[in-house]
Design an enzyme around this catalytic site. Structure first.
Site, short mmCIF file in Angstrom:
data_model
loop_
_atom_site.label_atom_id
_atom_site.label_comp_id
_atom_site.label_asym_id
_atom_site.label_seq_id
_atom_site.Cartn_x
_atom_site.Cartn_y
_atom_site.Cartn_z
N GLY B 79 16.80 -7.47 -27.54
CA GLY B 79 16.82 -8.93 -27.68
C GLY B 79 16.53 -9.34 -29.12
O GLY B 79 16.14 -8.50 -29.94
N GLY B 84 10.31 -12.01 -27.38
CA GLY B 84 9.22 -11.73 -26.43
C GLY B 84 9.25 -10.33 -25.86
O GLY B 84 8.53 -10.02 -24.91
N LYS B 85 10.06 -9.44 -26.45
CA LYS B 85 10.19 -8.06 -25.96
C LYS B 85 8.85 -7.33 -25.91
O LYS B 85 8.48 -6.77 -24.88
CB LYS B 85 11.12 -7.25 -26.89
CG LYS B 85 12.53 -7.75 -27.01
CD LYS B 85 13.36 -6.87 -27.92
CE LYS B 85 12.87 -6.84 -29.37
NZ LYS B 85 12.92 -8.16 -30.05
N THR B 86 8.14 -7.35 -27.05
CA THR B 86 6.88 -6.59 -27.16
C THR B 86 5.86 -7.02 -26.12
O THR B 86 5.23 -6.19 -25.48
CB THR B 86 6.32 -6.71 -28.59
OG1 THR B 86 7.28 -6.15 -29.48
CG2 THR B 86 5.00 -5.97 -28.74
N SER B 152 17.64 -3.52 -31.26
CA SER B 152 18.86 -2.76 -30.90
C SER B 152 20.05 -3.68 -30.64
O SER B 152 20.51 -3.82 -29.51
CB SER B 152 18.59 -1.85 -29.69
OG SER B 152 17.84 -2.48 -28.69
#
Lengths: 241, 241
Positions: B79, B84-86, B152
């Site tokens: 994303g 907000g991935k982490t 990614s």
């Protein structure tokens, strides 16, 4: 990670019952002198306890206490191209695996095949070894040991290995360059001498001998089989108690 | 890797004895009607069987049969920066760890801190993701699962992830670029807009939306807590049986 299956708990219960009920029948017979009743008590015991044993196993399966982790180590082979690192490392890996140790084998040629653009300059080699050290460190955090074989010709790359991995065992596979050149079945020394391979360790690039290796294998005096035995003995002494 | 200590086997023997001998005493009492002899038989049984149980445990400790490995998986968060991935990945990792699953957390910022020269061009990013996929694959070979969070942004990097790792679960953390910019506590979007950061995903570089993600988290509608629950439920359904 391991989970004991239900079937394993049941099989353990049955195999245990064999010993346990025989013992009970003998004890009851000694105390009461009646074999028929002793056997009947044995049958009642066996049927109730197989279930009880299963419950007991499932409870213990959830308890972590008393499960010891093997301290993960990192056996790192360094030496000239064709000095014999891979052969000895393969032998050590197979032996450790057969001992039931969770261990990963990492060889230079496999990684370079996967990442063909790694390069051979001092900077590129150092970066490469640092990556491998990071990989090994991450495996070790998860209780996996490693057996690695890389030319790793520079003092500073081997410093990464010492700093970034747990229980490093630096094995220096020592061989005269003449011996390595005689073994040149890959034709790499020939190419390097012709100038077709650049930064080739021993020919067009330096091999800095390890200052304080944990193990030195002198390939002029030690056969690969002897080397494997010696290294496995070392691992057993320090890490697999 | 686990080894059961001697002490664990002895403790199991004693805890088992508690249930087992009580059962024996009750059975013998039912058959013979004499409580004094039933208790005496119980004492004789308990003392002999604690030793027998210990031997039985040590034998089973050597048998591999019936030990099932949890199928290792790879939860991969992709994303925009600051989507907000982490936060979600950390939550998923903590929850899985608390469930006793052997799992490694790999976050872009930690790896980039260790390898500051990775770079942000398409080629460099792809090489980087391929390295991480190799790391995850090696962990998985040793029964370790992974929770990874990386921008990614390219289709081909996520293809490496699918090809080089087992049971990949691609989680697309979807957020409007405006929302991400509002959350810009790191000041990275500001820098990117000023042109101080090159190849910045969403501003000066493309984010190619995943074509077939396994899970989509729409951060406009789903809280991080809900996202964690949803993903853990998915993992439980498919991989932790």
């Amino acid at each position: 990670m391991f989970k004991e299956t239900n079937l394993r708990s049941i099989a353990k219960g049955i195999s245990w019952r064999f010993f346990a009920t025989t013992t009970t029948v003998i004890i009851v017979y000694i105390f009461f002198g009646r074999l028929d009743l002793a056997i009947a008590a044995g049958v009642a015991e066996a049927s109730s306890k197989i279930i009880l044993y299963w419950i007991h196993e499932r409870i213990w399966q959830r308890l972590k206490w008393g499960r010891r982790m093997i301290e993960p180590f990192n056996i790192w082979f360094t030496g000239l191209p064709l000095s014999g690192k891979t052969t000895i490392a393969d032998g050590v890996y197979e032996k450790l695996k057969s001992m039931g140790i969770l261990v990963e084998r990492i060889d230079s040629k496999d990684v370079r095949k996967l990442f063909p653009d790694v390069g051979f300059t001092r900077d590129e080699r150092n970066r490469h070894i640092k990556r491998i050290a990071h990989l090994v460190g991450t495996l070790q955090k998860n209780y996996v040991s490693a057996v690695c074989s890389f030319v790793s010709p520079y003092v500073e790359s081997r410093d990464f290995v010492r700093k970034m991995t747990k229980n490093p065992v630096i094995v220096y596979v020592k061989a005269n360059i003449e011996t390595c050149m005689k073994r040149d079945y890959k034709g790499v020394y020939e190419k390097a001498l012709k100038g077709e391979l650049k930064n080739f360790t021993g020919i067009s690039d330096v091999y800095e001998e390890p200052i304080d290796p944990d193990i030195v294998i002198d390939t002029e005096k030690t056969t690969p089989k002897e080397a494997v035995e010696l290294i496995v003995k070392y691992v057993k002494k320090y890490y697999v108690k």
